[in-house]
Design an enzyme around this catalytic site. Sequence first.
Site, PDB file in Angstrom:
ATOM      1  N   ARG B 118      40.394  31.565  82.398  1.00  0.00           N
ATOM      2  CA  ARG B 118      40.126  32.483  83.519  1.00  0.00           C
ATOM      3  C   ARG B 118      38.808  33.245  83.379  1.00  0.00           C
ATOM      4  O   ARG B 118      38.654  34.336  83.923  1.00  0.00           O
ATOM      5  CB  ARG B 118      41.273  33.471  83.721  1.00  0.00           C
ATOM      6  CG  ARG B 118      42.605  32.788  84.059  1.00  0.00           C
ATOM      7  CD  ARG B 118      43.612  33.746  84.650  1.00  0.00           C
ATOM      8  NE  ARG B 118      44.915  33.106  84.752  1.00  0.00           N
ATOM      9  CZ  ARG B 118      45.833  33.148  83.783  1.00  0.00           C
ATOM     10  NH1 ARG B 118      45.594  33.817  82.682  1.00  0.00           N
ATOM     11  NH2 ARG B 118      46.976  32.539  83.949  1.00  0.00           N
ATOM     12  N   LYS B 140      26.253  30.745  92.164  1.00  0.00           N
ATOM     13  CA  LYS B 140      27.065  29.693  92.794  1.00  0.00           C
ATOM     14  C   LYS B 140      27.345  28.594  91.769  1.00  0.00           C
ATOM     15  O   LYS B 140      26.423  28.046  91.166  1.00  0.00           O
ATOM     16  CB  LYS B 140      26.337  29.088  93.981  1.00  0.00           C
ATOM     17  CG  LYS B 140      26.379  29.960  95.216  1.00  0.00           C
ATOM     18  CD  LYS B 140      25.906  29.158  96.419  1.00  0.00           C
ATOM     19  CE  LYS B 140      25.955  29.979  97.690  1.00  0.00           C
ATOM     20  NZ  LYS B 140      25.511  29.203  98.854  1.00  0.00           N
ATOM     21  N   GLU B 182      12.356  23.484  97.418  1.00  0.00           N
ATOM     22  CA  GLU B 182      13.014  24.797  97.422  1.00  0.00           C
ATOM     23  C   GLU B 182      11.985  25.924  97.281  1.00  0.00           C
ATOM     24  O   GLU B 182      12.158  26.995  97.857  1.00  0.00           O
ATOM     25  CB  GLU B 182      14.039  24.885  96.275  1.00  0.00           C
ATOM     26  CG  GLU B 182      15.217  23.928  96.406  1.00  0.00           C
ATOM     27  CD  GLU B 182      16.342  24.426  97.329  1.00  0.00           C
ATOM     28  OE1 GLU B 182      16.312  25.592  97.756  1.00  0.00           O
ATOM     29  OE2 GLU B 182      17.233  23.610  97.628  1.00  0.00           O
ATOM     30  N   LYS B 224      14.749  34.978  95.679  1.00  0.00           N
ATOM     31  CA  LYS B 224      16.181  34.701  95.693  1.00  0.00           C
ATOM     32  C   LYS B 224      16.964  35.889  95.154  1.00  0.00           C
ATOM     33  O   LYS B 224      18.016  36.249  95.690  1.00  0.00           O
ATOM     34  CB  LYS B 224      16.503  33.440  94.885  1.00  0.00           C
ATOM     35  CG  LYS B 224      17.978  33.111  94.946  1.00  0.00           C
ATOM     36  CD  LYS B 224      18.308  31.670  94.712  1.00  0.00           C
ATOM     37  CE  LYS B 224      19.793  31.439  94.966  1.00  0.00           C
ATOM     38  NZ  LYS B 224      20.222  30.073  94.705  1.00  0.00           N
ATOM     39  N   GLU B 234      27.615  35.923  99.938  1.00  0.00           N
ATOM     40  CA  GLU B 234      27.243  35.165 101.126  1.00  0.00           C
ATOM     41  C   GLU B 234      28.045  35.560 102.361  1.00  0.00           C
ATOM     42  O   GLU B 234      28.582  34.708 103.067  1.00  0.00           O
ATOM     43  CB  GLU B 234      27.369  33.655 100.869  1.00  0.00           C
ATOM     44  CG  GLU B 234      26.662  32.856 101.942  1.00  0.00           C
ATOM     45  CD  GLU B 234      26.367  31.417 101.499  1.00  0.00           C
ATOM     46  OE1 GLU B 234      26.347  31.155 100.303  1.00  0.00           O
ATOM     47  OE2 GLU B 234      26.144  30.591 102.389  1.00  0.00           O
ATOM     48  N   ARG B 238      22.546  36.203 102.701  1.00  0.00           N
ATOM     49  CA  ARG B 238      22.352  35.159 101.705  1.00  0.00           C
ATOM     50  C   ARG B 238      22.292  33.761 102.304  1.00  0.00           C
ATOM     51  O   ARG B 238      21.641  32.870 101.754  1.00  0.00           O
ATOM     52  CB  ARG B 238      23.480  35.224 100.666  1.00  0.00           C
ATOM     53  CG  ARG B 238      23.341  34.165  99.605  1.00  0.00           C
ATOM     54  CD  ARG B 238      24.239  34.418  98.424  1.00  0.00           C
ATOM     55  NE  ARG B 238      24.147  33.292  97.501  1.00  0.00           N
ATOM     56  CZ  ARG B 238      24.552  33.317  96.237  1.00  0.00           C
ATOM     57  NH1 ARG B 238      25.068  34.407  95.751  1.00  0.00           N
ATOM     58  NH2 ARG B 238      24.431  32.265  95.473  1.00  0.00           N
ATOM     59  N   ASN B 242      19.969  28.853 102.713  1.00  0.00           N
ATOM     60  CA  ASN B 242      20.387  27.480 102.991  1.00  0.00           C
ATOM     61  C   ASN B 242      19.559  26.809 104.072  1.00  0.00           C
ATOM     62  O   ASN B 242      20.007  25.837 104.681  1.00  0.00           O
ATOM     63  CB  ASN B 242      21.870  27.458 103.374  1.00  0.00           C
ATOM     64  CG  ASN B 242      22.750  27.831 102.200  1.00  0.00           C
ATOM     65  OD1 ASN B 242      22.462  27.477 101.064  1.00  0.00           O
ATOM     66  ND2 ASN B 242      23.808  28.570 102.464  1.00  0.00           N
ATOM     67  N   HIS B 245      19.759  23.113 104.527  1.00  0.00           N
ATOM     68  CA  HIS B 245      20.883  22.622 103.726  1.00  0.00           C
ATOM     69  C   HIS B 245      22.001  22.010 104.561  1.00  0.00           C
ATOM     70  O   HIS B 245      22.681  21.101 104.100  1.00  0.00           O
ATOM     71  CB  HIS B 245      21.457  23.745 102.854  1.00  0.00           C
ATOM     72  CG  HIS B 245      20.624  24.041 101.637  1.00  0.00           C
ATOM     73  ND1 HIS B 245      19.300  24.421 101.724  1.00  0.00           N
ATOM     74  CD2 HIS B 245      20.905  23.995 100.301  1.00  0.00           C
ATOM     75  CE1 HIS B 245      18.816  24.617 100.505  1.00  0.00           C
ATOM     76  NE2 HIS B 245      19.762  24.365  99.625  1.00  0.00           N
ATOM     77  N   HIS B 249      22.856  18.538 103.591  1.00  0.00           N
ATOM     78  CA  HIS B 249      24.163  18.118 103.070  1.00  0.00           C
ATOM     79  C   HIS B 249      24.680  16.903 103.826  1.00  0.00           C
ATOM     80  O   HIS B 249      25.291  16.009 103.249  1.00  0.00           O
ATOM     81  CB  HIS B 249      25.184  19.254 103.181  1.00  0.00           C
ATOM     82  CG  HIS B 249      25.028  20.299 102.122  1.00  0.00           C
ATOM     83  ND1 HIS B 249      25.806  21.429 102.086  1.00  0.00           N
ATOM     84  CD2 HIS B 249      24.201  20.364 101.056  1.00  0.00           C
ATOM     85  CE1 HIS B 249      25.443  22.158 101.040  1.00  0.00           C
ATOM     86  NE2 HIS B 249      24.470  21.535 100.405  1.00  0.00           N
ATOM     87  N   HIS B 262      18.998  16.239  95.859  1.00  0.00           N
ATOM     88  CA  HIS B 262      19.324  17.392  96.688  1.00  0.00           C
ATOM     89  C   HIS B 262      18.060  17.968  97.356  1.00  0.00           C
ATOM     90  O   HIS B 262      18.038  18.206  98.561  1.00  0.00           O
ATOM     91  CB  HIS B 262      20.003  18.455  95.819  1.00  0.00           C
ATOM     92  CG  HIS B 262      20.263  19.744  96.538  1.00  0.00           C
ATOM     93  ND1 HIS B 262      21.175  19.856  97.569  1.00  0.00           N
ATOM     94  CD2 HIS B 262      19.709  20.978  96.384  1.00  0.00           C
ATOM     95  CE1 HIS B 262      21.184  21.099  98.001  1.00  0.00           C
ATOM     96  NE2 HIS B 262      20.307  21.802  97.308  1.00  0.00           N
TER      97      HIS B 262
END
Lengths: 365, 365
Positions: B118, B140, B182, B224, B234, B238, B242, B245, B249, B262
């Site tokens: 955990r 992330k 990026e 960032k 997010e 935030r 993206n 993205h 994606h 990516h």
Amino acid sequence: MQTLHVNLGDRSYPIYIGDALLDRAEFFAPHIAGRQVMIVTNETVAPLYLSKLTAALSAFDVASVVLPDGEAFKNWETLQLIFDGLLSARHERGTTVIALGGGVVGDMAGFAAACYQRGVDFIQVPTTLLSQVDSSVGGKTGINHPLGKNMVGAFYQPKAVVIDTSSLLTLPPRELSAGLAEVIKYGLICDEPFLAWLEAHIDALCAVDQVALSAAIERSCAAKARVVGVDERESGLRAILNLGHTFGHAIETHQGYGVWLHGEAVAAGTVMALEMSRRLGWITAEERDRAMRLLRRAGLRIVPPTDMTPDDFLRYMAVDKKVQGGRVRLVLLRQMGDAVVTGDFPHEILNATLAADYQALAEQL
Amino acid sequence: MQTLHVNLGDRSYPIYIGDALLDRAEFFAPHIAGRQVMIVTNETVAPLYLSKLTAALSAFDVASVVLPDGEAFKNWETLQLIFDGLLSARHERGTTVIALGGGVVGDMAGFAAACYQRGVDFIQVPTTLLSQVDSSVGGKTGINHPLGKNMVGAFYQPKAVVIDTSSLLTLPPRELSAGLAEVIKYGLICDEPFLAWLEAHIDALCAVDQVALSAAIERSCAAKARVVGVDERESGLRAILNLGHTFGHAIETHQGYGVWLHGEAVAAGTVMALEMSRRLGWITAEERDRAMRLLRRAGLRIVPPTDMTPDDFLRYMAVDKKVQGGRVRLVLLRQMGDAVVTGDFPHEILNATLAADYQALAEQL
């Protein structure tokens, strides 16, 4: 109906406890932010309560995932069924996952909620006594790994917990007893007066008396909420909640997950912790026997598996999460109603505890 | 050596950026609480840097897990190798996981750290430009699901990020370009003056000039960190990170993970976002072309896969995490250096964007 508040800053949430809450939308709707709801349950609970809860949530877009039942399925493969269900039904980041079932369903649905799209809302509807007094409170979620129990998981708080005590009417007696092991635990670790109350009401509890059960659940949840409120991430105090769990996990792992119920293993583990506390001179043999008698009256086995050797225990205990710096730390009783977490004990006392004749102890009660 | 601080309350952490930091224990030791360290890397990076980092950490008990390389392995099966390694080596709750590698290693090692018992400590050592400017900052973590990218994960902050710019000397040119996509993104979404700097230095960056790269990384991470500092989970701002993205994606999913890098998919997706912003009248055709030229000079493909139909895009975009209430939300440019997240656009403009002839656009540059 009683409402208990678990205070964790911006992660605070209410626990509703009462009779027949499951079909009352007003306990759910305020905690559902979007329109999508995913009910996660298992094949034992689904026939009993899934349609009732689905009907109560008719204002929402409700989908469900029905998992196989049992601790043996608390693994990645089963967790994957929840992600598959969420993605197939195109559930978005605003969805709410509802766990309808016992501790295994709660742990898996909670972990799925913690991980799905990096975290979506989550409501617990625990339907077993064990999950009502234990795994629904405190935010622990996760799955087992072949090498250890609950080794993969997250701390993740629900938005609300809805405890419908009438769901205990359909609970098998063996599972009721397993839940009572955790109820008794709260008396042992932090609420000595509760032990006397339990001695007076244990027969009513075993007879599924709704009034007695409500009172016991409320007092247990309040005790746990108090402890978790002080120490959410288990850096200290919270570990006392694991009385009997280090020994108990060893029993569960050795026997194979699901052979002994979690609460059954905890009960036998608690007896071992009592015996060790007695050997350390912290509690008397009479106090140990008093607790053993209460556990037995609750319908629990108080003798650990006789085929387990001290080495079996030590091997499994070495991967327990409470190990720090290679040293085994245990929850023990300084006195009745006062638990401590400590690694500061002579190793021969632990060995003697593991080798003790629990059958003989049980027979002299 | 520069130090940047990401401010997230009690989850704040430093980013160290400089030449040859990898073998200097002083950047790691203050962030390692226990004695156990698990380095997670992959089979490409291990021969280059694993022994160097292991030697630098000789004061600790260091174990390592070497994963197969590539986005195609960013899944549960590979993640399991990390848990297996941690449990086999009996790593305890006080262990520190170090991610040594690119974004995939960082995402998986970070998610493993978030879930193991955990949550255990975590340090990022990103060795690709993409991971240095993007996935090492912001917390992330996660893995892919057959039905969607990054669908299972956690927000989990590292204790520190150590960026050794000399690791870019061994990076394949294609991956350097993917990272530059990026870098350029930061100029487009929130730092218009940076675009002019990039136009002046893009050739030096492509030539792996260490001084230019350090400056670009520092400015990108600062941008960032600024955005993430305002909106860790997010819920709003935030999402502007993206840019490109959502389209990207869709490209990655359609082509199969790992076929397009990516950053390459993001670059082509950014071109689509530029074209849509132009069609909405928010930026001019000249501004779109300026950004396309910069992306092309960075060695990037600026034409989306010609075998993808508008329906292909829409199908994959429907499960994107930025979908709210069934409506696709996109990151678009109000003007150069000023991004917004919005679902408030005529659907025919999105359709026209998906159907546009990017080959022709590229040819007229």
